[in-house]
Design a protein around this motif. Structure first.
Motif, mmCIF file in Angstrom:
data_model
loop_
_atom_site.group_PDB
_atom_site.id
_atom_site.type_symbol
_atom_site.label_atom_id
_atom_site.label_comp_id
_atom_site.label_asym_id
_atom_site.label_seq_id
_atom_site.Cartn_x
_atom_site.Cartn_y
_atom_site.Cartn_z
ATOM 1 N N THR A 1 0.842 -1.207 0.000
ATOM 2 C CA THR A 1 0.000 0.000 0.000
ATOM 3 C C THR A 1 0.872 1.250 0.000
ATOM 4 O O THR A 1 0.586 2.227 -0.712
ATOM 5 C CB THR A 1 -0.936 0.008 1.227
ATOM 6 O OG1 THR A 1 -1.631 -1.232 1.273
ATOM 7 C CG2 THR A 1 -1.934 1.149 1.162
ATOM 8 N N ARG B 1 1.910 2.125 -3.398
ATOM 9 C CA ARG B 1 0.878 2.858 -4.158
ATOM 10 C C ARG B 1 0.700 4.280 -3.637
ATOM 11 O O ARG B 1 0.511 5.212 -4.409
ATOM 12 C CB ARG B 1 -0.453 2.094 -4.117
ATOM 13 C CG ARG B 1 -0.484 0.853 -5.019
ATOM 14 C CD ARG B 1 -1.898 0.308 -5.171
ATOM 15 N NE ARG B 1 -2.471 -0.084 -3.910
ATOM 16 C CZ ARG B 1 -2.411 -1.315 -3.397
ATOM 17 N NH1 ARG B 1 -1.805 -2.276 -4.058
ATOM 18 N NH2 ARG B 1 -2.958 -1.582 -2.232
ATOM 19 N N GLN C 1 -9.654 0.258 -5.727
ATOM 20 C CA GLN C 1 -8.371 0.073 -5.024
ATOM 21 C C GLN C 1 -7.938 1.368 -4.359
ATOM 22 O O GLN C 1 -7.548 1.399 -3.192
ATOM 23 C CB GLN C 1 -7.297 -0.382 -6.031
ATOM 24 C CG GLN C 1 -5.903 -0.523 -5.456
ATOM 25 C CD GLN C 1 -5.762 -1.761 -4.594
ATOM 26 O OE1 GLN C 1 -5.775 -2.872 -5.090
ATOM 27 N NE2 GLN C 1 -5.639 -1.581 -3.290
ATOM 28 N N ASP D 1 -7.449 2.112 -0.428
ATOM 29 C CA ASP D 1 -6.161 2.543 0.140
ATOM 30 C C ASP D 1 -6.324 3.819 0.964
ATOM 31 O O ASP D 1 -5.683 3.983 1.996
ATOM 32 C CB ASP D 1 -5.128 2.799 -0.970
ATOM 33 C CG ASP D 1 -4.642 1.509 -1.626
ATOM 34 O OD1 ASP D 1 -4.771 0.434 -1.001
ATOM 35 O OD2 ASP D 1 -4.133 1.582 -2.753
ATOM 36 N N TYR E 1 -7.279 4.403 4.905
ATOM 37 C CA TYR E 1 -6.293 4.468 5.999
ATOM 38 C C TYR E 1 -6.215 5.866 6.584
ATOM 39 O O TYR E 1 -5.730 6.063 7.687
ATOM 40 C CB TYR E 1 -4.900 4.062 5.513
ATOM 41 C CG TYR E 1 -4.716 2.579 5.435
ATOM 42 C CD1 TYR E 1 -4.431 1.828 6.576
ATOM 43 C CD2 TYR E 1 -4.840 1.916 4.221
ATOM 44 C CE1 TYR E 1 -4.275 0.454 6.497
ATOM 45 C CE2 TYR E 1 -4.688 0.546 4.141
ATOM 46 C CZ TYR E 1 -4.409 -0.174 5.282
ATOM 47 O OH TYR E 1 -4.263 -1.536 5.207
#
Lengths: 212, 212
Positions: free
Chosen positions: B12, B15, B49, B53, B56
């Protein structure tokens, strides 16, 4: 030996690169056969992951004996397409560009930089590691008939897109982009981004967690 | 705004590094709000996606409106621990080392190289980007009380382990290793490997598939 069919995922290629590095280290130490346990440990992955990844290359492991190191290196190299030479050009001859031009590892692994390009009139005509720096405008002419397949971008970020356009215009289908900038290319061109900041972010995140 | 708990996985963070780069590009263009669709497209990931992500970092997306670019950049930076400065040292002042010392992006992202070390007597005493090259044996003394948290290894592979030992001995807990060599460190030290060959292997694999 029957290789498993199907495209190797990118994340697997990332691990294969580590396996290759470790296998070559083991090979230099004169080891002929390695079992999955110690190999996995040296690669910092778990053994079942390693065994699964290596099934792409057929049946190498002999149960209770291990992998033949030479054979495994050859099979992985062949499958990845790095059992041949790839002609590359590099654009942007700053310190990073020079570091790459001078890196023996590139050639040793089959990536041969055959041309260095830059727009800076103070660099054009200079030579590094036997390569004369040529003006980027002449890229297409200079690489004609030289079977160049990969272009390496090491320019500042603001020039990356223009350089990518030059590479695409010269018929290159694979780009390794070191510039910290996303670039746009036609769908038949593959771009790999070398982004070192995510490594630094991982470290910072890890260290910050301990600090906070 | 409640941030999701739990450790952010490395994949992650990789990314997030791309998202940050693209968000900063968007910010420079003066865009204040971006929705997940175009942001995901610019980052070359799928939108679900990206949305996953970004959970968070709490509830940023306003349905039908999008993400506030400034807020998102700040939240991601804070969560990753890159909203502060990290003092780093670099060992191995070859072309690659010089390229890194001279990279403005490092400082701009909070990674400040405050010391450059090398064993080569011809390099010791020379200065690059305002840093004097010091003999690696003096590492521990030179960085005492300077709150150095990260060591960058840019030596040839055969020196990487010894340099790692110096860094560990000096109390450094985060290592960025550019040398194409696995190193061994105590469990409380984190190593990130910058392996550019897996990018080249990915390109070669891709190009070879089309050729064969």
């Amino acid at each position: 030996m029957s290789a498993k069919r199907g495209r190797i995922p990118k994340i697997t290629i990332e691990r294969l690169s580590v396996y290759l590095q470790v296998l070559e280290q083991i090979q230099r130490e004169g080891v002929a056969v390695v079992s999955s346990g110690p190999l996995a440990e040296a690669c910092r992955v778990n053994a079942s992951q390693l065994r699964k990844d290596l099934t792409y290359f057929g049946e190498f492991g002999i149960r209770g004996v291990g992998y033949n190191v030479d054979e495994l290196i050859n099979a992985v190299s062949r499958s990845l397409g790095i059992d041949r030479e790839w002609n590359c050009v590099l654009i942007g001859v700053g310190n990073l560009g020079k570091a790459i031009i001078g890196q023996r590892e590139f050639v040793r692994r089959g990536f041969r930089i055959i041309g260095a390009f830059d727009c800076d009139p103070f660099k054009i005509g200079e030579a590094f590691a036997g390569l004369e720096v040529v003006c980027t405008r002449h890229l297409k002419d200079r690489i004609r008939d030289k079977n160049v397949r990969i272009g390496v971008i090491t320019t500042p970020p603001e020039h990356a897109q223009r350089v990518a356009d030059y590479l695409v215009g010269a018929g290159i289908k694979g780009i390794l982009n070191y510039a910290p900038m996303r670039i746009t290319v036609p769908p038949d061109v593959t771009v790999e981004y070398v982004d070192i900041f995510h490594h630094l972010y991982s470290l910072a995140y890890d260290l910050a967690l301990r600090q906070d």
